[in-house]
Scaffold this motif. Sequence first.
Motif, PDB file in Angstrom:
ATOM      1  N   GLN A 215      96.377 -51.753  56.573  1.00 32.67           N
ATOM      2  CA  GLN A 215      96.460 -53.121  56.065  1.00 32.67           C
ATOM      3  C   GLN A 215      95.275 -53.336  55.151  1.00 32.67           C
ATOM      4  O   GLN A 215      94.133 -53.050  55.528  1.00 32.67           O
ATOM      5  CB  GLN A 215      96.413 -54.090  57.253  1.00 32.67           C
ATOM      6  N   ASP A 216      95.561 -53.818  53.954  1.00 32.70           N
ATOM      7  CA  ASP A 216      94.505 -54.083  52.965  1.00 32.70           C
ATOM      8  C   ASP A 216      94.316 -55.598  52.897  1.00 32.70           C
ATOM      9  O   ASP A 216      95.275 -56.343  53.081  1.00 32.70           O
ATOM     10  CB  ASP A 216      94.991 -53.532  51.611  1.00 32.70           C
ATOM     11  N   TYR A 217      93.113 -56.050  52.656  1.00 41.03           N
ATOM     12  CA  TYR A 217      92.829 -57.489  52.498  1.00 41.03           C
ATOM     13  C   TYR A 217      92.465 -57.720  51.044  1.00 41.03           C
ATOM     14  O   TYR A 217      91.351 -57.432  50.632  1.00 41.03           O
ATOM     15  CB  TYR A 217      91.682 -57.909  53.423  1.00 41.03           C
ATOM     16  N   THR A 229      91.413 -59.185  44.669  1.00 40.96           N
ATOM     17  CA  THR A 229      90.354 -58.213  44.362  1.00 40.96           C
ATOM     18  C   THR A 229      90.959 -56.817  44.473  1.00 40.96           C
ATOM     19  O   THR A 229      92.139 -56.681  44.792  1.00 40.96           O
ATOM     20  CB  THR A 229      89.219 -58.300  45.404  1.00 40.96           C
ATOM     21  N   GLY A 230      90.135 -55.804  44.301  1.00 46.43           N
ATOM     22  CA  GLY A 230      90.586 -54.430  44.552  1.00 46.43           C
ATOM     23  C   GLY A 230      90.848 -54.192  46.035  1.00 46.43           C
ATOM     24  O   GLY A 230      91.549 -53.258  46.408  1.00 46.43           O
ATOM     25  N   GLY A 231      90.298 -55.037  46.900  1.00 44.65           N
ATOM     26  CA  GLY A 231      90.447 -54.878  48.359  1.00 44.65           C
ATOM     27  C   GLY A 231      89.108 -55.136  49.041  1.00 44.65           C
ATOM     28  O   GLY A 231      88.097 -54.538  48.658  1.00 44.65           O
ATOM     29  N   MET A 271     100.183 -40.129  47.369  1.00 42.80           N
ATOM     30  CA  MET A 271     101.143 -41.144  46.927  1.00 42.80           C
ATOM     31  C   MET A 271     100.990 -42.359  47.836  1.00 42.80           C
ATOM     32  O   MET A 271     100.918 -42.223  49.057  1.00 42.80           O
ATOM     33  CB  MET A 271     102.570 -40.603  47.007  1.00 42.80           C
ATOM     34  N   PHE A 272     100.932 -43.512  47.210  1.00 44.26           N
ATOM     35  CA  PHE A 272     100.628 -44.761  47.920  1.00 44.26           C
ATOM     36  C   PHE A 272     101.741 -45.743  47.600  1.00 44.26           C
ATOM     37  O   PHE A 272     101.987 -46.055  46.431  1.00 44.26           O
ATOM     38  CB  PHE A 272      99.271 -45.222  47.380  1.00 44.26           C
ATOM     39  N   LEU A 273     102.439 -46.186  48.637  1.00 47.77           N
ATOM     40  CA  LEU A 273     103.475 -47.206  48.455  1.00 47.77           C
ATOM     41  C   LEU A 273     102.892 -48.560  48.847  1.00 47.77           C
ATOM     42  O   LEU A 273     102.441 -48.725  49.984  1.00 47.77           O
ATOM     43  CB  LEU A 273     104.688 -46.923  49.353  1.00 47.77           C
ATOM     44  N   TYR A 287     103.979 -48.526  43.136  1.00 49.12           N
ATOM     45  CA  TYR A 287     103.471 -47.185  43.441  1.00 49.12           C
ATOM     46  C   TYR A 287     102.026 -47.101  42.985  1.00 49.12           C
ATOM     47  O   TYR A 287     101.675 -47.624  41.921  1.00 49.12           O
ATOM     48  CB  TYR A 287     104.206 -46.130  42.619  1.00 49.12           C
ATOM     49  N   ASN A 288     101.219 -46.402  43.758  1.00 48.88           N
ATOM     50  CA  ASN A 288      99.938 -45.942  43.235  1.00 48.88           C
ATOM     51  C   ASN A 288      99.962 -44.429  43.352  1.00 48.88           C
ATOM     52  O   ASN A 288     100.438 -43.889  44.358  1.00 48.88           O
ATOM     53  CB  ASN A 288      98.764 -46.524  44.029  1.00 48.88           C
ATOM     54  N   VAL A 289      99.453 -43.753  42.338  1.00 53.16           N
ATOM     55  CA  VAL A 289      99.570 -42.296  42.304  1.00 53.16           C
ATOM     56  C   VAL A 289      98.291 -41.636  42.806  1.00 53.16           C
ATOM     57  O   VAL A 289      97.930 -40.533  42.412  1.00 53.16           O
ATOM     58  CB  VAL A 289      99.936 -41.802  40.888  1.00 53.16           C
ATOM     59  N   ARG A 290      97.635 -42.329  43.705  1.00 51.77           N
ATOM     60  CA  ARG A 290      96.327 -41.933  44.234  1.00 51.77           C
ATOM     61  C   ARG A 290      96.224 -42.522  45.624  1.00 51.77           C
ATOM     62  O   ARG A 290      97.137 -43.233  46.044  1.00 51.77           O
ATOM     63  CB  ARG A 290      95.252 -42.556  43.332  1.00 51.77           C
ATOM     64  N   SER A 291      95.130 -42.278  46.298  1.00 51.85           N
ATOM     65  CA  SER A 291      94.964 -42.943  47.587  1.00 51.85           C
ATOM     66  C   SER A 291      94.357 -44.331  47.352  1.00 51.85           C
ATOM     67  O   SER A 291      93.935 -44.665  46.240  1.00 51.85           O
ATOM     68  CB  SER A 291      94.076 -42.110  48.498  1.00 51.85           C
ATOM     69  N   GLY A 292      94.346 -45.157  48.370  1.00 53.97           N
ATOM     70  CA  GLY A 292      93.868 -46.535  48.209  1.00 53.97           C
ATOM     71  C   GLY A 292      92.366 -46.640  48.395  1.00 53.97           C
ATOM     72  O   GLY A 292      91.735 -45.813  49.044  1.00 53.97           O
ATOM     73  N   ASP A 293      91.818 -47.666  47.792  1.00 53.15           N
ATOM     74  CA  ASP A 293      90.419 -48.004  48.008  1.00 53.15           C
ATOM     75  C   ASP A 293      90.422 -49.483  48.370  1.00 53.15           C
ATOM     76  O   ASP A 293      90.800 -50.302  47.519  1.00 53.15           O
ATOM     77  CB  ASP A 293      89.618 -47.750  46.728  1.00 53.15           C
ATOM     78  N   PRO A 294      90.155 -49.901  49.593  1.00 54.53           N
ATOM     79  CA  PRO A 294      89.427 -49.196  50.642  1.00 54.53           C
ATOM     80  C   PRO A 294      90.261 -48.505  51.726  1.00 54.53           C
ATOM     81  O   PRO A 294      89.696 -48.061  52.738  1.00 54.53           O
ATOM     82  CB  PRO A 294      88.635 -50.330  51.296  1.00 54.53           C
ATOM     83  N   GLU A 295      91.586 -48.343  51.553  1.00 56.83           N
ATOM     84  CA  GLU A 295      92.371 -47.728  52.639  1.00 56.83           C
ATOM     85  C   GLU A 295      91.860 -46.335  53.016  1.00 56.83           C
ATOM     86  O   GLU A 295      91.859 -45.956  54.196  1.00 56.83           O
ATOM     87  CB  GLU A 295      93.847 -47.628  52.229  1.00 56.83           C
ATOM     88  N   THR A 296      91.448 -45.554  52.008  1.00 54.74           N
ATOM     89  CA  THR A 296      90.973 -44.185  52.282  1.00 54.74           C
ATOM     90  C   THR A 296      89.812 -44.194  53.296  1.00 54.74           C
ATOM     91  O   THR A 296      89.662 -43.259  54.081  1.00 54.74           O
ATOM     92  CB  THR A 296      90.483 -43.539  50.953  1.00 54.74           C
TER      93      THR A 296
HETATM   94  N1  GLY Z   1      93.516 -51.303  47.929  1.00 53.11           N
HETATM   95  C1  GLY Z   1      94.561 -51.275  46.997  1.00 53.11           C
HETATM   96  C2  GLY Z   1      94.483 -50.179  46.027  1.00 53.11           C
HETATM   97  O1  GLY Z   1      93.777 -49.211  46.192  1.00 53.11           O
HETATM   98  O2  GLY Z   1      95.196 -50.257  45.018  1.00 53.11           O
END
Ligand code: GLY
Length: 428
Positions: A215-217, A229-231, A271-273, A287-296
Amino acid sequence: MKALVLGSGGREHALALGLRKSSLISDVYVHPGNAGLFLSGGLSPLFSLSPAHDSKEGVAIRARELNVDLVVIGPENLLAQGYADFLSAQGFKVIGPSQAAAQLESSKGFAKAFMEQYGIPTATYFTTQSQSDAEQFIDKAPFSIVVKADELAQGKGVIVTDSKAEAKAAVWSLLCDKKNFNSEKLVLERRLRGYETSAIALVDGDSFYILGYAQDYKRAFDSDQGPNTGGMGAVLRPNWPGASIQRQSEEIFQKTLDGLKDRGLSYQGFMFLGLMIEDDQVFLLEYNVRSGDPETQVLIPNLKVDLGVLFVHVLEKKLHKLTHNTPEQCFVHVVLASGGYPDIAGRGLNLKHPISIPHDLKTSDQVTVYYAGVGMGGDGRLVNKGGRVLGLTACGRNTQEAREKVYDALTKIKLDGSFYRTDIGQEK
Ligand code: GLY
Ligand code: AMP
């Protein structure tokens, strides 16, 4: 093997630390990295002196001099610029999709057409380059609308609206107000109502390996107030979301891989949905073609498999041999941001203040510090130089236990003007 991680944020710090622990990796380089992450033992800058001009050619030459084998590409802009294609052609083993496949993230219009062609559930949409066509669509639509710039905009190109007037104002600001934004093309779509989850996997072209559902905020302030924000934080919990949501998400990964193959697009990497769950039905927002920030920063600490081994499975197309990575504990990550972040108003960020972090936190085995927007001040102390400065991750038997560790540590960090959300991982 020697590994190089490209990028400079908290995500890249987490990936680099994951690789440092790998039994297959002898050396980990990061480029450009940041002054904070290089304080972690075992992570080295690619260049001893930053090059005046940063280019893929320069990266390749230096990486070859250092006998780097594996390159992990963190951010989407490098993927959209074709770093993966170039570095693969130079003989490096690369984690990150081709430029053509990266359009899944870099063009929302491309992504929506792809979803439609391969039967991937997504919000009803309309793409246009014309203000009057957009207004006609808005007038006729029996639902609220989200207006999106077609291109990469680091989260700033999406406006969620409540009324037709707001939707039209959003069209004007993205398409016509050239001072503010400069979009050529818009995607307008039905506003979905529900909760969001980030489903993140590694894919090898044929199969996928789920790293987790986080879960991202996204909003800047507590109770989901303030600008996107970016997260500002992330949470990973056991058995979240439920089994039916996970099954529907896996179907989307599979359909995406089938679609990529059908189009002859090569894809080896994260791959990030970005999913929205409305009435137990999963819709793909992006789609994101990378991992998430801050999910990683919550996914890597939970990994039960050696990250280097996982990357080798991607490169050798053997991911089908592994069972997905599921959490047994809760992980909470909270971002500390500079004052003024995310600078929507254009007043600038409150930067260049020294950051004070107690030594026992830097070496703690309970809380991990991931650095992002930090630089080295003249007196050898870290200073903030970006919006998201650093983030802390802790784990616990429940979110409460993990939250206590993170928030207790955050009270010990001093940075003038900074702020963080106090409700990350709070159960409602
Ligand atoms: N936290 C969302 C992203 O990395 O796009
Ligand atoms: P995107 O970059 O497309 O993921 O959009 C950024 C954020 O805008 C998402 O994480 C959602 O919070 C919100 N959003 C995007 N599309 C929709 C939609 N169709 N319905 C509701 N919210 C949306």
